[in-house]
Design an enzyme around this catalytic site. Structure first.
Site, mmCIF file in Angstrom:
data_model
loop_
_atom_site.group_PDB
_atom_site.id
_atom_site.type_symbol
_atom_site.label_atom_id
_atom_site.label_comp_id
_atom_site.label_asym_id
_atom_site.label_seq_id
_atom_site.Cartn_x
_atom_site.Cartn_y
_atom_site.Cartn_z
ATOM 1 N N CYS A 163 32.949 -12.901 63.544
ATOM 2 C CA CYS A 163 34.329 -13.196 63.931
ATOM 3 C C CYS A 163 34.437 -12.901 65.416
ATOM 4 O O CYS A 163 34.013 -11.833 65.868
ATOM 5 C CB CYS A 163 35.308 -12.333 63.133
ATOM 6 S SG CYS A 163 37.016 -12.469 63.719
ATOM 7 N N VAL A 261 10.288 -25.578 48.939
ATOM 8 C CA VAL A 261 11.529 -24.944 49.385
ATOM 9 C C VAL A 261 12.043 -24.018 48.295
ATOM 10 O O VAL A 261 11.940 -24.312 47.107
ATOM 11 C CB VAL A 261 12.616 -25.977 49.756
ATOM 12 C CG1 VAL A 261 12.182 -26.799 50.943
ATOM 13 C CG2 VAL A 261 12.951 -26.874 48.589
ATOM 14 N N LEU A 350 10.191 -14.091 49.318
ATOM 15 C CA LEU A 350 9.145 -13.319 49.982
ATOM 16 C C LEU A 350 7.979 -14.220 50.361
ATOM 17 O O LEU A 350 7.456 -14.156 51.478
ATOM 18 C CB LEU A 350 8.674 -12.192 49.051
ATOM 19 C CG LEU A 350 7.503 -11.342 49.545
ATOM 20 C CD1 LEU A 350 7.864 -10.618 50.828
ATOM 21 C CD2 LEU A 350 7.079 -10.349 48.459
ATOM 22 N N ASN A 353 8.644 -16.442 53.372
ATOM 23 C CA ASN A 353 8.572 -15.691 54.621
ATOM 24 C C ASN A 353 7.126 -15.509 55.065
ATOM 25 O O ASN A 353 6.814 -15.601 56.256
ATOM 26 C CB ASN A 353 9.252 -14.335 54.445
ATOM 27 C CG ASN A 353 9.325 -13.543 55.731
ATOM 28 O OD1 ASN A 353 8.497 -12.695 55.993
ATOM 29 N ND2 ASN A 353 10.319 -13.838 56.547
ATOM 30 N N LEU A 407 1.036 -20.234 46.989
ATOM 31 C CA LEU A 407 1.075 -18.769 46.942
ATOM 32 C C LEU A 407 1.880 -18.347 45.724
ATOM 33 O O LEU A 407 3.046 -18.701 45.598
ATOM 34 C CB LEU A 407 1.700 -18.218 48.225
ATOM 35 C CG LEU A 407 1.960 -16.712 48.269
ATOM 36 C CD1 LEU A 407 0.666 -15.923 48.134
ATOM 37 C CD2 LEU A 407 2.681 -16.330 49.571
ATOM 38 N N LYS A 427 11.653 -1.460 63.654
ATOM 39 C CA LYS A 427 12.134 -2.738 64.185
ATOM 40 C C LYS A 427 13.184 -2.466 65.249
ATOM 41 O O LYS A 427 14.013 -1.584 65.095
ATOM 42 C CB LYS A 427 12.741 -3.580 63.057
ATOM 43 C CG LYS A 427 13.488 -4.830 63.525
ATOM 44 C CD LYS A 427 14.193 -5.514 62.364
ATOM 45 C CE LYS A 427 15.068 -6.669 62.817
ATOM 46 N NZ LYS A 427 15.776 -7.322 61.710
ATOM 47 N N GLN A 770 42.815 -26.173 75.151
ATOM 48 C CA GLN A 770 43.904 -25.324 75.635
ATOM 49 C C GLN A 770 44.811 -26.073 76.592
ATOM 50 O O GLN A 770 45.879 -25.567 76.946
ATOM 51 C CB GLN A 770 43.323 -24.098 76.362
ATOM 52 C CG GLN A 770 42.487 -23.179 75.492
ATOM 53 C CD GLN A 770 41.744 -22.143 76.313
ATOM 54 O OE1 GLN A 770 40.527 -22.138 76.352
ATOM 55 N NE2 GLN A 770 42.459 -21.242 76.969
ATOM 56 N N GLU A 1274 44.314 -10.854 77.723
ATOM 57 C CA GLU A 1274 43.140 -10.561 78.544
ATOM 58 C C GLU A 1274 43.005 -9.106 79.002
ATOM 59 O O GLU A 1274 41.888 -8.590 79.058
ATOM 60 C CB GLU A 1274 43.140 -11.472 79.771
ATOM 61 C CG GLU A 1274 42.953 -12.931 79.435
ATOM 62 C CD GLU A 1274 43.058 -13.819 80.654
ATOM 63 O OE1 GLU A 1274 42.016 -14.227 81.168
ATOM 64 O OE2 GLU A 1274 44.191 -14.094 81.083
#
Length: 1341
Positions: A163, A261, A350, A353, A407, A427, A770, A1274
């Site tokens: 957001c 997929v 998994l 990936n 796989l 990470k 605007q 602002e």
């Protein structure tokens, strides 16, 4: 045999889809496999509540819930939130799809509690992201079986939603009202003027049963999955239901002939952005053998088709059983906690990936360090091939896999329970939520205690695996071999760092950039691992020092507090927190935005043809191949413009279509118009353009300075005697600071629809701008028609922030030319990556300063020079530079001051207005000067701030007298309410006792002048109609884009007219209702339009009052009054007008400018920094804002919080990265790398302050605005600089601990990279050598 089996399978396959949407059964027999669920919902079912925000699963605006029956015996129903923009329609066979429309409707008066609470607690502003947020919360509430979720569950559930408006706090407040543990929130007896998160949750505590769930269709409980074969026009879709069937399909369509997929999270991205061509998609979602999850005595068996959500759940279950697994479950859980988003984890597998072989994978390093082995099957062999993960990755996205292999599973060996084996994962990313790792790592070590006297632990085996350090997930084999047999000591770790750096070299050409930071992170992670193992072995000599880095930081639950003064008793409506008038439409998805509007018959779709080269002469355009695309209608270029091809900017330096020279990548060369949107996109990419590259190419401010490439002359502003001031100064300091640009990232991208007419040459535009009056004028110019024949309509905009003031107009002009040429309606919707690449950003600045001051720290003289990167056209850049020059003093007195500004012309898309409009760059420079002086004098920065504060009656450097000056009072009150002094002492104590985590706290004020610098802009008109039934329509020149403008105008009208607010509505902003309106911006729209609305309403009220006197009936109802007035022929319509008095044009040659008044405020921000990685948290933010007498306190607080978080993004994580000739040579010169949510990170839910307290100043009057209010859109964004300087204070604390006390410059944004490299230590020294104390990461300026 293989072919025969496949044929037999095909003959029994379904060739259609059966699913439900919001309880309604759909049997779809005409399917194209490339259709996404979102496309189908919006275009086929006309359910436009779900929004297209990015098209890559990065913003959450398209979130829907998919439910399916998963256990016939237990009756369990699985509810998953997914990204509709990625999910293939073919994947929902047998599922129940729930969209925001299915929860409830304003029109049906059946709103769901989630929808009502978000609306009532101000959880929406522009509303574009709101449907996705509603569905994410619904998915969380429904997915917890027979109980309410916890606050932790709720906060984590929004990790895939963005957001840009609210700052997130009100959304979380509303969401937490559904939590089961709200009693854990801090609470105390609060006064009527204070509202906390706890207070809001208590409003609904009696209603807190499990919210209503949409009933799952009974028919789907008997659904039995069948094999599916959908043959589309271009693509075939298969869904096998057994492993044998899958293997045979893969054998039939080996290699690139098909793509497997699961969640489509990668294949869809490849098709969209990398033009992946694939004629066959095989869905593997219903293969039972791929769904296995089990633990044996010696291994974990993970099916390749398991989703990350299921994997996380099972790992948590195993972890809670407390069985020694060497840390495998915990290491994977740590990565999964910040892996992608909830929506992605719910569908991504998994195995997918692993197969994608991403070099920046977060999961693969952990699996590799754990010794994972892959199990591969194929149809033409009964043998199962096993291969270790470290041998599987070949680099550059390649894997060791035969074309027809599949796989099936991943096996992770479990260590001997008696061994001392440790595994951890690490990470660091640009943002915590939904952000790929810059570097990720998995570390495993097995130790054995020696028999020596010191009982040292020796390394038996070790594995260091990294993502983000090479073209594949890489193991440092040489380093590992060298460490075997060595003791587990700091000396060994130092050696490991040196060996690893040699084994993984990076340089400035390495893809991804940031070579120094990435090489530093590797060492930091290794040291954290060392500290963790030491603590587990109880080997550390000082556990408290290492404790904070050995284990991941646990983020507490966030909460907030708002303090609102009492409303003046004379006001009945104005000053109350009237809810946003469109809030319920936002939460139900019924609010209509530009791309939601239904198309007229014969509407065509457009796509822009853009330059792919900067500063290039267009030699030839070939549309031959493009014109062969089915549905192609026309190509439009500069030769088709009937009027002027020059855009009416201040110096007419832009063209509608580039006619000869394309100044930048992304310049509009033409438009392709087709029967469908997909055809238009395809055709636009097939237009071939031949270029002649010109020199020089100028991309940066430094390039422009070297080549003296500027717009206009130097702008100058001066007060006092600079030379004498410096001569008399007791001290002087000089430095340079840089601030990068910022993408607006409004949730709704640019769009428009143009409808031409042969009736009197009328052209109607529906657009998201605007500045409808400016768009009207410029379209008329291009078409060669009178302005009166062009009508622009704006219903609402899904966010703008200045990005739709001028840069929304060039695409609209191009589409208007196209529509007139073909004589049919044409619509355009820019994809996110195109929008970000071509529509401009906040200006990067280079600022050099020289400041003179006394021993005490009082400023005497300032000489400052600023350069901005304007891009290839002037746009509003000169005005932005002027505003920056006016705001350079912030709240401080400089008796002698000279400011010079140059606007640089470069070969980048034109930069433009952005919330703050030059003020943020000026504030950063000014506050940097404060901090520099404070460091030099060894004094606290806040002391310097107080010492130099402007006072009531002072004259600014542009000649304006300060009146109603409240900043000193604001600082006093905020210092006390925030407990600033005591907290600063606490920060010092924390820093003394924590070596690698540091805190910083900063208190700073800000002032923001309200009013356009050009006098003629300070005007507004309004039109008010009252109908016979007493209903009222108000029209004014302002545009609603989330700031609550229409809501405030309605409250003003209700106050003056004396009727109920529900009687009043604002339909749209249109140029045929209010002409010549100024652009909505500069925080003046409530002032200008509010006065105009008030003026119009006062005229009608005065007529009604005279009528009442004549009738002598003061107690008549509003409806009867209007009815009688109508029959008495009283005019029930009025036009209002307002022009701000005492304003004049700025004249810099005379040091003369004026603003109407100042909005003022201050903030205290406290942060905590991980000095080893640069990761940080906002611990607490206190804001006190002078908004005068607020027109709507909760809407104003929403503006304050949203602006603050947007500014935090600018100053900390939002980094535009452009290819250039020097700093980012790994990117094509002139091309934007960070052009989507995957590479450009705005703040997310987990970045908000843990404790956010916003107060409005009491007893503040403003005689120069409507109802004594002040503009607020602002000004609060300036206060976000306090987060930047608090982080810098944390860096200073770490540097001082390392023995480095000299001043250092921190450029903006203070990304995790810049913060880490500023924390100079032994690790940065190994990478940067002699430059480590002053090293500055590369930036795009």
């Amino acid at each position: 045999m293989v072919k025969e089996t496949t044929h037999q399978a095909t003959s029994t396959m379904k060739n259609h889809l059966t699913f439900y949407v919001n309880g309604k059964e759909i049997i779809e027999r005409h399917v194209e496999p490339e259709w996404t669920l979102l496309w189908y919902l919006r275009n086929k079912l006309k359910l436009t509540g779900s929004k297209l925000g990015c098209g890559e699963g990065g913003c959450g605006a398209c979130t829907v819930v998919i439910s399916r029956f998963i256990d016939r015996h237990s009756g369990e129903i699985e509810h998953r939130t997914v990204n509709g923009c990625l999910a293939p329609l073919c994947s929902v066979d047998g599922c129940h799809v729930i969209t925001v429309e299915g929860l409830g409707s304003v029109n049906k008066s059946n709103l769901h509690p989630i929808q009502t609470r978000l609306a009532e607690l101000f959880g929406s502003q522009c509303g574009f992201c709101t449907p996705g947020i509603v569905m994410s919360l619904y998915g969380t509430v429904t997915s917890t079986t027979n109980s309410l979720p916890t606050m932790q569950d709720i906060e984590e559930s929004f990790d895939g939603n963005l957001c840009r408006c609210t700052g997130y706090r009100p959304i979380l407040d509303a969401a937490k009202s559904f939590a089961s543990d709200t009693n854990k929130l801090p609470h105390k007896e609060s006064s009527p003027s204070i509202s906390t998160t706890f207070d809001k949750c208590m409003l609904f505590v009696k209603q807190n049963s499990i919210p209503d769930q949409i009933e799952f269709p009974q028919k789907l409980k008997h659904y039995i999955p069948q094999s599916i074969h959908i043959k589309g026009s271009l693509i075939e879709w298969y869904r096998p239901v057994s492993l044998n069937e899958l293997l045979h399909l893969r054998h039939t369509y080996p290699g690139d002939a098909s793509k497997l997929v699961f969640g489509n999270t990668r294949v869809q991205i490849q098709r969209k952005f990398k033009q992946l061509q694939c004629s066959c998609l095989i869905a593997i979602t219903h293969i039972e053998e791929l769904q296995q999850l089990k633990r044996t005595t010696d291994s974990l068996y993970l099916g390749a088709g398991i989703t990350f959500t299921c994997l996380k759940s099972k790992l948590s279950e195993w972890y809670n059983e407390k069985i020694n697994d060497g840390g495998i479950c915990q290491a994977l859980l740590d990565q999964l906690q910040r892996f992608a988003s909830t929506q992605i984890r719910n569908v991504a597998s998994l195995g997918g990936n692993i197969i994608s072989a991403s070099p920046i994978s977060d999961i693969n390093p952990v699996l590799q360090a754990a010794g994972a082995v892959l199990e591969l099957h194929r149809a033409d062999s009964s043998a199962v091939r096993q291969i270790s993960l470290c041998e599987f990755f070949l680099g550059q996205g390649r894997v060791s896999m035969i074309d027809n292999e599949v796989l099936v599973a991943i096996r992770i060996p479990l260590p001997n329970p008696s061994s001392k084996s440790f595994l951890r994962s690490y990470k660091q990313s640009r943002r915590r939520d939904d952000s790929k790792g810059i570097v990720s790592a998995g570390f495993q070590v097995e130790l054995q205690q020696s028999n020596s006297i010191d009982n040292q632990w020796n390394i038996i085996s070790v594995c260091f695996s990294f993502g983000g350090m090479a073209s594949r997930t890489i193991m440092t084999k040489n380093t590992q071999q060298e460490l075997v047999g060595l003791s587990w000591t700091k000396t060994t770790m130092n050696k490991a760092c040196e060996l690893i750096l040699k084994e993984m070299p990076l340089d400035e050409m390495s893809p991804g950039g940031q070579p120094e930071y990435r090489r530093t992170l590797v060492q930091s992670f290794l040291f954290k691992f060392y500290a963790y193992v030491c603590l587990e072995l109880r080997q550390s000599t000082d556990d408290s020092i290492h404790l904070s880095i050995a284990y991941p930081y646990h983020r507490p639950i966030s909460h907030g507090q708002q303090t609102i003064p009492e409303r003046p008793q004379s006001q009945k409506v104005v000053g109350s927190s009237l809810s946003h008038r469109s809030a319920y439409l936002h939460t139900t998805g019924e609010a209509i935005y530009g791309d939601d509007m239904p198309s007229l018959v014969n509407t065509l779709h457009a796509a822009l043809v853009l330059s792919t080269q900067p500063n290039a002469r267009i030699k030839h355009i070939d549309i031959g191949v493009a014109s062969q695309v089915p549905g192609f209608v026309s190509f439009i270029s500069h030769t088709d413009v009937p009027g002027s091809n020059k855009s009416a900017t201040p110096i007419e330096d832009e063209e509608v279509f580039a006619s000869s020279i394309a100044h930048c990548i992304g310049a509009i060369i033409g438009v392709v118009v087709c029967e469908s949107e997909e055809s238009a996109y395809i055709a636009s990419n097939l237009v071939k353009i031949e270029y002649e590259l010109l020199t020089p190419t100028i991309f940066t401010i430094e390039d422009a300075i070297i080549h003296e490439s500027y717009f206009g002359n130097e702008i100058s502003l001066q007060q006092g005697d600079i030379d004498k001031g410096f001569a008399d100064a007791e001290h002087t300091l000089e430095a340079t600071v840089w601030i990068g640009g910022q993408e607006h990232f409004y949730m709704e991208t640019q769009c428009c629809m143009v409808i031409p007419s042969n009736d009197d040459q009328e052209v109607t535009l529906y657009l998201a701008t605007q500045s409808p009056a400016t768009a009207q004028q410029m379209v008329a110019l291009a078409l060669g028609r009178h302005v009166s024949r062009i009508t622009c309509h704006v219903k609402r905009i899904g966010g703008a922030f200045g990005g739709k003031a001028t840069r929304s107009i060039p695409p609209c002009i191009a589409i208007a030319v196209a529509a007139v040429k073909v004589g049919r309606p044409v619509r355009l919707h820019l994809e996110r990556h195109i929008d970000m690449s071509i529509t401009g950003h906040r200006h990067p600045f280079k600022i050099t300063y020289k400041v003179g001051f006394t021993d005490e720290g009082r400023f005497s003289t300032l000489d400052i020079q600023m350069w901005s990167n304007a891009g290839c056209s002037l746009d509003l850049s000169e005005s932005i530079m002027e505003v920056a020059m006016l705001k350079i003093d912030n709240c401080y007195q400089f008796h002698n001051i000279r400011i010079r500004g140059r606007v640089c012309k470069t070969h980048l898309p034109s930069n433009t207005a952005f919330r703050g409009y030059g003020g943020l760059q000026a504030t950063l420079a000014c506050e940097t000067i404060v901090e520099h002086v404070a460091t030099y004098l060894k004094r606290d920065p806040f002391t310097i701030r107080r010492l130099n504060l402007l006072k009531e009656g002072d004259i600014t450097h542009y000649g304006q007298k300060l009146e109603q000056w409240h900043v000193p009072r604001i600082l006093d009150e905020l210092s006390q309410s925030s407990d600033f002094i005591q907290r600063k002492l606490s920060v010092d104590e924390f820093n003394r006792t924590n070596k690698y985590r540091k805190r910083g706290i900063t208190m700073m004020p800000a002032k923001y002048g309200i009013g356009f610098l050009a006098q003629f802009y300070n005007q507004a008109g309004a039109l008010v109609h009252i109908y016979k039934d007493g209903s009222v329509v108000v029209t004014h020149g302002g545009v609603e884009f989330g700031q609550g403008l229409h809501t405030k105008m309605i409250s003003i009208a209700a106050e003056v007219l004396g009727c109920d607010v529900d009687r009043i509505r604002i339909s749209e902003t249109a140029t045929d209702k209010v002409p010549n309106a100024s652009s909505t911006g500069a925080s003046v729209s409530s002032d200008l339009n509010g006065m105009a609305v008030r003026h119009a309403c006062e005229q009608i009220r005065e007529r009604l009052n005279r009528f009442l006197v004549d009738k002598n009936n003061a107690h008549i109802s509003w409806e009867d009054l209007i009815n009688q007035a109508y029959h008495a022929r009283i005019d029930l319509c009025a036009r209002g007008f307002y022009a701000t008095p005492d304003m004049f044009d700025a004249d810099f040659s005379q040091n003369r400018a004026t603003v109407n008044y100042f909005t003022q405020g201050a903030a205290v921000t406290e942060v905590e920094l991980d000095a080893l990685t640069g990761d940080w948290h906002l611990l607490r933010v206190d804001i006190l804002m002078d908004v005068g007498t607020s027109l709507n306190p909760q809407i104003d607080i929403g503006q304050i919080e949203g602006a603050f978080m947007q500014g935090v993004g600018l100053f900390t994580m939002e980094e535009l990265i452009w290819g250039d000739n020097k700093r980012h040579r790994w990117i094509k010169p002139g091309e934007l790398f960070s052009r989507g949510p995957d590479t450009y990170k705005i703040p997310s839910f987990s970045d908000i302050p843990l404790d956010l307290r916003v107060s409005l100043l009491s007893d503040s009057k403003n005689p120069r605005a409507v109802y004594s209010s002040k503009g607020i859109g602002e000004p609060p964004i300036l206060l976000s600089a306090s987060a930047f300087f608090a982080l810098k204070q944390a860096c200073i604390a770490y540097r001082e601990q390392q023995g480095f006390s000299d001043y250092f410059t921190l450029h903006s944004p203070a990304t995790v990279e810049r913060l880490r490299m500023a924390c100079a230590d032994e690790f940065t020294h190994r990478v940067c050598l002699d430059e480590y104390l002053t090293f500055q990461p590369r930036g795009s300026y």
